[in-house]
Write an enzyme that holds these catalytic residues in place. Structure first.
Site, PDB file in Angstrom:
ATOM      1  N   GLU A  19      -9.817 -11.023  -1.688  1.00 45.27           N
ATOM      2  CA  GLU A  19     -10.694 -10.305  -2.620  1.00 45.27           C
ATOM      3  C   GLU A  19     -10.541 -10.929  -3.999  1.00 45.27           C
ATOM      4  O   GLU A  19      -9.437 -11.231  -4.421  1.00 45.27           O
ATOM      5  CB  GLU A  19     -10.208  -8.859  -2.642  1.00 45.27           C
ATOM      6  N   THR A  50     -15.035  -7.664  -6.149  1.00 50.04           N
ATOM      7  CA  THR A  50     -14.952  -6.285  -6.641  1.00 50.04           C
ATOM      8  C   THR A  50     -16.042  -6.003  -7.691  1.00 50.04           C
ATOM      9  O   THR A  50     -16.648  -6.924  -8.240  1.00 50.04           O
ATOM     10  CB  THR A  50     -13.574  -5.998  -7.288  1.00 50.04           C
ATOM     11  N   HIS A  94     -18.689  -5.215  -3.648  1.00 52.23           N
ATOM     12  CA  HIS A  94     -18.243  -3.823  -3.641  1.00 52.23           C
ATOM     13  C   HIS A  94     -19.307  -3.004  -4.377  1.00 52.23           C
ATOM     14  O   HIS A  94     -19.698  -3.348  -5.492  1.00 52.23           O
ATOM     15  CB  HIS A  94     -16.883  -3.700  -4.314  1.00 52.23           C
ATOM     16  N   ARG A 124     -16.289   4.906  -3.872  1.00 45.59           N
ATOM     17  CA  ARG A 124     -16.651   5.867  -4.914  1.00 45.59           C
ATOM     18  C   ARG A 124     -16.418   5.295  -6.302  1.00 45.59           C
ATOM     19  O   ARG A 124     -17.221   5.481  -7.205  1.00 45.59           O
ATOM     20  CB  ARG A 124     -15.794   7.149  -4.752  1.00 45.59           C
ATOM     21  N   ASP A 126     -13.226   4.596  -9.418  1.00 41.70           N
ATOM     22  CA  ASP A 126     -12.222   5.418 -10.096  1.00 41.70           C
ATOM     23  C   ASP A 126     -12.859   6.164 -11.264  1.00 41.70           C
ATOM     24  O   ASP A 126     -13.991   5.875 -11.640  1.00 41.70           O
ATOM     25  CB  ASP A 126     -11.093   4.508 -10.600  1.00 41.70           C
ATOM     26  N   ALA A 144     -17.854   8.381  -1.519  1.00 39.37           N
ATOM     27  CA  ALA A 144     -18.203   7.156  -0.785  1.00 39.37           C
ATOM     28  C   ALA A 144     -19.018   7.498   0.471  1.00 39.37           C
ATOM     29  O   ALA A 144     -19.920   6.747   0.858  1.00 39.37           O
ATOM     30  CB  ALA A 144     -16.937   6.393  -0.419  1.00 39.37           C
ATOM     31  N   TYR A 179      -6.453   4.805   2.998  1.00 40.67           N
ATOM     32  CA  TYR A 179      -5.216   4.904   2.204  1.00 40.67           C
ATOM     33  C   TYR A 179      -4.028   5.297   3.086  1.00 40.67           C
ATOM     34  O   TYR A 179      -3.803   6.490   3.348  1.00 40.67           O
ATOM     35  CB  TYR A 179      -5.414   5.945   1.085  1.00 40.67           C
ATOM     36  N   LYS A 305      -5.066 -15.610 -10.568  1.00 40.72           N
ATOM     37  CA  LYS A 305      -4.463 -16.840 -10.044  1.00 40.72           C
ATOM     38  C   LYS A 305      -4.140 -16.714  -8.561  1.00 40.72           C
ATOM     39  O   LYS A 305      -3.493 -15.750  -8.141  1.00 40.72           O
ATOM     40  CB  LYS A 305      -3.166 -17.128 -10.799  1.00 40.72           C
TER      41      LYS A 305
END
Ligand code: FAD
Length: 317
Positions: A19, A50, A94, A124, A126, A144, A179, A305
């Site tokens: 990602e 993202t 995303h 959803r 943050d 979501a 999660y 990086k």
């Protein structure tokens, strides 16, 4: 190609994916390519990009502050299109509930369809910086699972308002977040898993997990998910620790535990160069165990990086 088709095509081989975060507004995309180029050696079938939600900035004029809204890292869909074109890889934008009305989301989905993007990660988002709780955008999706429903409706040829006939329907493959140590706002892991099941029932095709450092949490999570009928692939998300302050930052932001032996090693490290090496070695061992468990893919959070993700991938893929 859809992420789930990549899994089918790979048979039992564990795939490598990662990602990236869009560069700060004003930077050059070449910087991003420089970090991605070395990782292409390991043939990632897909790369996630993202999305950062909008934030407030305060501009001073004549002693008064004017509040403006801005996005510091715009360009997710454009970056996805450029990655698909440059590397012949699937790039996954995303897509967030926060900061977008449903109409804006619809336009974004139509853009993705035109650009040949086959996969979306539905999230959803943050709370806004400086706010404690997530506030849904007026006219936007709240959870979501609502966003998944909107994408699924478009997959079936339904726009939000008009009954325009879609002659060439998109067929987005939809990923959602899971999660293993529960989402920070959820009252329990069990309650959170039920919400994950709602996302899958709404039309999600696969799950990518939040980072975790104790594989047992992931194994338990997968078993508990299977027990309640979540039968889609669950991809582990791996973050190599890179700096000493991650010891405090990662648990605080992502609501996770770290194994004591990792904490001890990091605390003993003399500088961040040593921490980075510890992070690489830990992630290699963690990944080896997950490959043995038979995960379809290992998904690395590279965040800037990529040398550490390169060293991990070199040892495994
Ligand atoms: P949801 O699934 O909507 O869940 C949010 C909370 O609400 C959970 O506690 C859940 O249990 C609860 N809940 C869900 N449905 C209901 C309901 N109907 N009623 C009551 N409670 C409910 N953030 C970004 O800003 N940009 C990114 O690009 C990004 N990428 C991510 C990628 C991955 C793989 C992961 C794991 C997270 C990512 N995030 C990103 C972070 C994510 O946006 C946050 O974790 C966010 O707080 C929750 O998003 P979600 O999609 O899991 O929300």
């Amino acid at each position: 190609m859809k992420v789930t088709d990549h899994f089918k095509a790979s048979k039992d081989k564990t795939l490598f994916s990662f990602e990236i975060v869009p560069p700060q507004k004003g930077s050059n995309i070449q910087e991003l390519y420089k970090n991605i180029d070395p990782l292409m050696e390991f043939n990632p079938p897909f790369i996630d990009v993202t999305t950062s939600r909008e934030e407030y900035i305060y501009i001073e004029k004549d002693g008064l502050f004017d509040r403006k809204i801005t996005r510091m890292r715009p360009g997710t869909v454009g970056i996805c299109a450029s990655l698909q074109h440059k590397y012949n890889v699937d790039a996954i934008p995303h897509v967030l509930c926060g900061g977008f009305t449903k109409e804006e989301t619809e336009y974004l989905l139509v853009d993705c369809h035109y650009l040949g993007i086959d996969n979306l990660m539905a999230l959803r988002g943050d709370p806004m910086k400086g706010e404690k709780y997530f506030k849904p955008t007026k006219g936007g999706n709240t959870y979501a699972s609502d966003l998944v429903l909107q994408i699924d409706a478009l997959n079936k040829g339904k726009f939000l308002h008009d009954n325009k006939e879609i002659t060439y329907k998109p067929d987005f493959c939809i990923g959602v977040a899971g999660y293993p140590e529960k989402h920070i706002e959820s009252p329990s892991l069990e309650a959170d898993l039920k919400r994950l099941k709602e996302k899958v029932d709404a039309g999600a095709h696969y799950v990518v997990t939040q980072m975790f450092f104790d594989n047992q949490r992931y194994f338990d999570f997968v078993n508990a998910a299977r027990a309640i009928g979540i039968d889609v692939p669950i991809i582990p998300g791996i973050k190599p620790v890179a700096v000493k302050k991650h010891l405090h930052l990662l648990p605080q932001v992502f609501w996770l535990d770290m194994p004591q032996h990792l904490i001890t090693e990091i605390e003993k490290a003399k500088n961040n160069k040593e921490v980075r090496q510890i992070g690489v070695e830990f992630a290699i061992q963690q990944s080896k165990e997950l490959i043995e468990f038979g995960v379809p893919c290992l998904h690395y959070y590279s965040m800037g990086k990529s040398d550490n993700v390169y060293n991990i991938a070199k040892a495994l893929f």
